[in-house]
Enzyme design. Structure first.
Site, PDB file in Angstrom:
ATOM      1  N   LYS A 100      -1.077  -9.360   3.456  1.00 48.89           N
ATOM      2  CA  LYS A 100      -0.285  -8.840   4.580  1.00 48.89           C
ATOM      3  C   LYS A 100      -1.151  -7.925   5.429  1.00 48.89           C
ATOM      4  O   LYS A 100      -1.847  -7.063   4.901  1.00 48.89           O
ATOM      5  CB  LYS A 100       0.957  -8.100   4.088  1.00 48.89           C
ATOM      6  CG  LYS A 100       1.821  -7.555   5.241  1.00 48.89           C
ATOM      7  CD  LYS A 100       3.205  -7.181   4.775  1.00 48.89           C
ATOM      8  CE  LYS A 100       3.266  -5.913   3.973  1.00 48.89           C
ATOM      9  NZ  LYS A 100       2.907  -4.707   4.768  1.00 48.89           N
TER      10      LYS A 100
ATOM     11  N   ASP B 239       0.836  -1.198   0.000  1.00 48.69           N
ATOM     12  CA  ASP B 239       0.000   0.000   0.000  1.00 48.69           C
ATOM     13  C   ASP B 239       0.874   1.252   0.000  1.00 48.69           C
ATOM     14  O   ASP B 239       0.368   2.369  -0.064  1.00 48.69           O
ATOM     15  CB  ASP B 239      -1.011  -0.002   1.144  1.00 48.69           C
ATOM     16  CG  ASP B 239      -0.378  -0.073   2.519  1.00 48.69           C
ATOM     17  OD1 ASP B 239       0.865  -0.139   2.620  1.00 48.69           O
ATOM     18  OD2 ASP B 239      -1.136  -0.066   3.520  1.00 48.69           O
ATOM     19  N   SER B 240       2.194   1.053   0.007  1.00 54.29           N
ATOM     20  CA  SER B 240       3.143   2.137  -0.244  1.00 54.29           C
ATOM     21  C   SER B 240       2.861   2.792  -1.594  1.00 54.29           C
ATOM     22  O   SER B 240       3.336   3.904  -1.859  1.00 54.29           O
ATOM     23  CB  SER B 240       4.578   1.609  -0.216  1.00 54.29           C
ATOM     24  OG  SER B 240       4.708   0.455  -1.030  1.00 54.29           O
TER      25      SER B 240
ATOM     26  N   GLU C 193      -1.177  -5.412   8.963  1.00 55.40           N
ATOM     27  CA  GLU C 193      -0.334  -4.660   9.877  1.00 55.40           C
ATOM     28  C   GLU C 193      -0.830  -4.788  11.314  1.00 55.40           C
ATOM     29  O   GLU C 193      -2.013  -4.590  11.592  1.00 55.40           O
ATOM     30  CB  GLU C 193      -0.310  -3.172   9.489  1.00 55.40           C
ATOM     31  CG  GLU C 193       0.434  -2.895   8.203  1.00 55.40           C
ATOM     32  CD  GLU C 193       0.651  -1.415   7.957  1.00 55.40           C
ATOM     33  OE1 GLU C 193       0.397  -0.604   8.881  1.00 55.40           O
ATOM     34  OE2 GLU C 193       1.077  -1.057   6.855  1.00 55.40           O
TER      35      GLU C 193
ATOM     36  N   ASP D 209      -0.897  -6.210   0.268  1.00 57.39           N
ATOM     37  CA  ASP D 209      -1.322  -5.565   1.511  1.00 57.39           C
ATOM     38  C   ASP D 209      -2.840  -5.441   1.588  1.00 57.39           C
ATOM     39  O   ASP D 209      -3.493  -5.111   0.583  1.00 57.39           O
ATOM     40  CB  ASP D 209      -0.749  -4.156   1.605  1.00 57.39           C
ATOM     41  CG  ASP D 209       0.672  -4.121   2.124  1.00 57.39           C
ATOM     42  OD1 ASP D 209       1.098  -5.101   2.768  1.00 57.39           O
ATOM     43  OD2 ASP D 209       1.358  -3.103   1.892  1.00 57.39           O
TER      44      ASP D 209
ATOM     45  N   GLU E 100       9.628  -4.040  10.597  1.00 59.62           N
ATOM     46  CA  GLU E 100      10.067  -2.753  10.059  1.00 59.62           C
ATOM     47  C   GLU E 100      10.548  -1.824  11.158  1.00 59.62           C
ATOM     48  O   GLU E 100       9.883  -1.651  12.179  1.00 59.62           O
ATOM     49  CB  GLU E 100       8.931  -2.079   9.277  1.00 59.62           C
ATOM     50  CG  GLU E 100       9.354  -0.745   8.682  1.00 59.62           C
ATOM     51  CD  GLU E 100       8.355  -0.165   7.692  1.00 59.62           C
ATOM     52  OE1 GLU E 100       8.599   0.946   7.183  1.00 59.62           O
ATOM     53  OE2 GLU E 100       7.332  -0.831   7.420  1.00 59.62           O
TER      54      GLU E 100
END
Length: 271
Positions: free
Chosen positions: A118, A51-52, A120, A90, A187
Site C-alpha cells: 500500500k 504502519d499504524s 500513500e 504498507d 480515509e
C-alpha cells in the site's frame, strides 16, 4: 486450522470480482500472529500490516518513524498463520520516494509474505505505482487523509471538503487505477465524495471514515477493540468488542456489519 466457511483464499483478481458481484470486503490491521489467526478464522477478507504499528505498537506520535525492517518483521509474523485473508503491507514513510526505493522495499515485504503493498498519495507516486505493477507487484493506493503527510496537513483532518479538493481526489483515484492500482483506501473523506469515487473506478474502494458506500471497510485493530492507544479516537471508530463479547466475536461482528451495510452508519461517517 480450516479456511473460513470453506471459501478459497483471497487473491488480487478476486477483489475486482467481489466488486462486480457487490460483495463488501472486511479489512482489519494486524501486527502479530495471534490476532491475525483469529481474524482469519472469523472471516476477515483482507489483513493490513499498517504502519499504524508505529503508534499503536511502538508508542510513537505518528507513523513516520516506522522502517521497512519493522514492516517486514510484522508482515512475516502475520503471514505465517493466514490461510484465507489477503495480506497487504504498507510501504513506510519515504520507502516509496523513488520507484527504485519502492521496488526494494516492496520486494522485502513480498518476500516476508505480503501479497500487495500500500502506497500513500498520488502525484509523483503514480509513477511508483506504475513501476511496481509493471514488475508484477500488486499495489493499493491510499487517498484522502494520508497519515504520512501529517506534518504537511497539520494534523489528522477531513479531506476533500470543498469542490476543488473533491475534484482533485476524484482525479487522483482515477489516475491511480489507470496506473495499475488494484485497490483504493479512502480515509476521512465526506460520504458523498467517497460514493462518487467508488462509482467511478473499477477496483474496490476500502473506506475508513469514508461512509457506507465504499466496497469495503478497514479499521485499526486496537480501535475496533476499544483499546486505548493514547491518541484521540476518530469519530469513525466503533468498539466491536463490546458488541461481540470476545475478540473472535468482535471480528465476526465487524465482518457481518460491513457485509450487511450496518457499519458505518451516519454516526461513524462524515457528511
Amino acid at each position: 486450522m480450516s479456511v473460513h466457511a470453506g471459501q478459497k483464499p483471497w487473491t488480487v483478481p478476486a477483489l475486482a470480482e467481489a466488486k462486480r458481484e457487490g460483495r463488501r470486503l472486511a479489512m482489519l490491521t494486524a501486527y502479530d500472529a495471534g490476532f491475525a489467526r483469529i481474524m482469519d478464522q472469523a472471516g476477515i477478507d483482507l489483513v493490513l500490516i499498517g504502519d499504524s504499528l508505529g503508534m499503536v505498537v511502538q508508542g510513537h506520535d505518528s507513523t513516520l518513524p516506522v522502517t521497512v525492517a519493522d514492516m517486514a518483521y510484522h508482515t512475516a509474523a502475520v503471514a505465517r498463520v493466514l490461510q484465507r485473508a489477503l495480506l497487504v503491507a504498507d510501504l513506510p514513510f519515504q520507502a516509496d520516494a523513488t520507484p527504485e526505493r519502492a521496488l526494494d522495499a516492496s520486494v522485502a515485504l513480498l518476500q516476508a509474505g505480503a501479497q500487495m503493498v500500500k502506497i500513500e498519495g498520488a502525484g509523483h507516486k503514480l509513477e511508483v505505482v506504475r513501476f511496481l505493477v509493471e514488475r508484477e507487484i500488486p499495489v493499493c493506493t491510499h487517498l484522502g487523509l494520508t497519515p504520512q503527510s501529517v506534518l504537511r496537513l497539520g494534523g489528522f483532518k477531513l479531506q476533500g471538503r470543498d469542490e476543488q479538493a473533491a475534484a482533485r481526489l476524484l482525479a487522483d483515484a482515477r489516475a491511480a487505477v489507470e496506473a495499475g492500482a488494484s485497490l483504493l483506501v479512502l480515509e476521512c473523506v465526506p460520504t458523498p465524495l467517497a460514493q462518487k469515487i467508488t462509482a467511478a473506478v473499477e477496483v474496490p474502494t476500502i473506506g475508513i471514515g469514508a461512509g457506507p458506500h465504499c466496497d469495503g471497510q478497514v479499521l485499526v485493530l486496537h480501535d475496533m477493540l476499544g483499546l486505548d492507544s493514547g491518541h484521540r479516537r476518530p469519530r469513525f471508530v466503533k468498539d466491536f468488542l463490546a458488541q461481540g463479547g470476545s475478540v473472535a466475536g468482535a471480528f465476526a461482528a465487524y465482518a457481518q456489519a460491513v457485509r450487511d451495510g450496518s457499519f458505518p452508519d451516519a454516526e461513524h461517517a462524515y457528511a
